[in-house]
Enzyme design. Structure first.
Site, PDB file in Angstrom:
ATOM      1  N   MET A 120      10.156   4.824  -1.636  1.00 31.44           N
ATOM      2  CA  MET A 120      10.623   4.057  -0.167  1.00 31.44           C
ATOM      3  C   MET A 120      10.257   2.833  -1.055  1.00 31.44           C
ATOM      4  SD  MET A 120      10.373   7.616   2.741  1.00 31.44           S
ATOM      5  CE  MET A 120       8.433   7.539   2.740  1.00 31.44           C
ATOM      6  N   HIS A 149       2.852   4.737  -7.256  1.00 28.72           N
ATOM      7  CA  HIS A 149       4.465   4.285  -7.877  1.00 28.72           C
ATOM      8  C   HIS A 149       4.802   4.139  -9.502  1.00 28.72           C
ATOM      9  CE1 HIS A 149       4.914   3.818  -3.494  1.00 28.72           C
ATOM     10  NE2 HIS A 149       5.753   4.637  -4.101  1.00 28.72           N
TER      11      HIS A 149
HETATM   12  P1  AMP Z   1       6.623   7.433  -1.904  1.00 26.00           P
HETATM   13  O1  AMP Z   1       7.451   6.133  -1.697  1.00 26.00           O
HETATM   14  O2  AMP Z   1       5.450   6.941  -0.543  1.00 26.00           O
HETATM   15  O3  AMP Z   1       8.313   8.104  -0.912  1.00 26.00           O
HETATM   16  O4  AMP Z   1       6.149   7.880  -3.121  1.00 26.00           O
HETATM   17  C1  AMP Z   1       7.407   7.880  -4.017  1.00 26.00           C
HETATM   18  C2  AMP Z   1       6.124   9.004  -4.821  1.00 26.00           C
HETATM   19  O5  AMP Z   1       5.277   7.613  -5.713  1.00 26.00           O
HETATM   20  C3  AMP Z   1       6.019  10.220  -4.779  1.00 26.00           C
HETATM   21  O6  AMP Z   1       6.499  10.841  -5.122  1.00 26.00           O
HETATM   22  C4  AMP Z   1       4.533  10.275  -4.207  1.00 26.00           C
HETATM   23  O7  AMP Z   1       4.352  11.801  -4.602  1.00 26.00           O
HETATM   24  C5  AMP Z   1       4.063   9.183  -5.543  1.00 26.00           C
HETATM   25  N1  AMP Z   1       3.161   8.947  -4.861  1.00 26.00           N
HETATM   26  C6  AMP Z   1       2.415   8.525  -4.057  1.00 26.00           C
HETATM   27  N2  AMP Z   1       1.683   7.812  -3.439  1.00 26.00           N
HETATM   28  C7  AMP Z   1       1.399   8.023  -4.858  1.00 26.00           C
HETATM   29  C8  AMP Z   1      -0.062   7.990  -5.535  1.00 26.00           C
HETATM   30  N3  AMP Z   1      -1.273   7.352  -4.798  1.00 26.00           N
HETATM   31  N4  AMP Z   1      -0.653   8.368  -6.595  1.00 26.00           N
HETATM   32  C9  AMP Z   1       0.583   9.284  -7.374  1.00 26.00           C
HETATM   33  N5  AMP Z   1       1.917   9.350  -6.717  1.00 26.00           N
HETATM   34  C10 AMP Z   1       2.354   8.405  -5.743  1.00 26.00           C
END
Ligand code: AMP
Length: 289
Positions: A30, A37
């Site tokens: 997102m 990420h």
């Molecule tokens: P988001 O943009 O928050 O929807 O996250 C996109 C992807 O990044 C998802 O698969 C999340 O689980 C992963 N993600 C978010 N925060 C972390 C983190 N701290 N460590 C590893 N992966 C993450």
């Protein structure tokens, strides 16, 4: 890096790569990118020929009183990061492109979607499963990368992939944390200075659980109540849930095989999540935190 906003155009571009028999790695996000990420992007770069990242703040996974409109967005900053990481293709569609007028179809991973975060975020995982399936159809990846940070999301997606017979490998990568242990999240930007200090209690409570389990505590309520004490001893905290569950997200009474300790805590108005996976290896436990 090439940026695409239209489904038709990115599909055509990906077909070109597929015709050359190149494998496609996909990282759905997102946006408002951070090192969590980036760890997924680097894994994709290693494991596939072409890396596609999507940036889409998906309205159907936000409840009516949630933070869809405030969710942090900075596409230019994100593009600089993606260029630096040598991402091949960025897909950043508009809401109208993904949910055109009269959109009606949704995916539900029953039971899984109603547990843990699903209890207080009704409809959240329906929105997640729907957008991820749509993105999978558009990008047609060989491998897709997700973070353990959103453990329930990863399990929902894996279940959907299995149940719907998709030929996509799902890789789940470890949680990337700040120096003090706070899991990186785009939502951490909502925290003020005092709240940021308190936010470390999620991680600290997981460390406490680890310590207790290592000492031989096996009763889940006992572990949870010690975690609660740690969290509530810091200001601005309110617990949404702390649960110890099996790989179907069903609550456990006694700690035995592999399990997940998951929690969601409000720090001020910001709801943060964290978790620790625990695997049993013979007589020992391996803690993935
Ligand atoms: P988001 O943009 O928050 O929807 O996250 C996109 C992807 O990044 C998802 O698969 C999340 O689980 C992963 N993600 C978010 N925060 C972390 C983190 N701290 N460590 C590893 N992966 C993450």
């Amino acid at each position: 890096m090439e940026t695409y906003k239209k489904i038709k155009e990115i599909k055509k571009r990906i077909q070109f790569e597929k015709n050359k028999r190149r494998t496609i790695g996909f990282v759905p996000t997102m946006g408002y990118l951070h090192d969590g990420h980036i760890s997924l992007i680097r894994a994709s770069k290693k494991r596939s020929d072409v890396t596609v990242v999507s940036i889409f703040v998906n309205p159907t996974q936000f409840g009516p009183s949630e933070d869809f409109s405030q969710y942090p967005r900075d596409i230019n900053r994100d593009k600089t990061i993606l260029e630096r990481e040598k991402v091949d293709l960025l897909f950043s569609p508009s809401v109208e492109e993904m949910y055109f007028e009269d959109y009606k179809t949704y995916v539900e991973v029953t039971e899984y979607q109603d547990k843990l975060c699903g209890k207080s975020r009704k409809g959240h995982f329906r929105g997640v499963a729907t957008i991820v399936l749509k993105l999978f159809h558009i990008i047609t990846p060989d491998i897709a990368f997700f973070g353990q940070k959103d453990a329930q999301q990863a399990l929902v997606i894996k279940k959907m992939v299995k149940d719907l017979n998709l030929d996509i490998k799902i890789e789940v990568l470890p949680i990337v944390r700040e120096k003090d242990g706070l899991a990186l999240s785009s939502r951490n930007t909502y925290l003020n200075e005092e709240e940021r200090v308190s936010a470390v209690v999620l991680y600290n409570s997981l460390l406490k659980a680890k310590e207790l389990i290592k000492k031989g505590v096996r009763n889940c309520s006992e572990v949870i109540s010690e975690m609660e004490k740690i969290i509530l001893s810091s200001p601005h905290t309110r617990i949404d849930y702390i649960e110890i569950v099996n790989d179907k997200l069903e609550p456990l009474e006694e700690i035995n095989h592999n399990f997940l300790i998951a929690l969601a805590v409000y720090i001020g108005k910001t709801r943060l999540i964290d978790n620790m996976m625990v695997k049993k290896k013979g007589r020992f436990f391996k803690f993935i935190i």
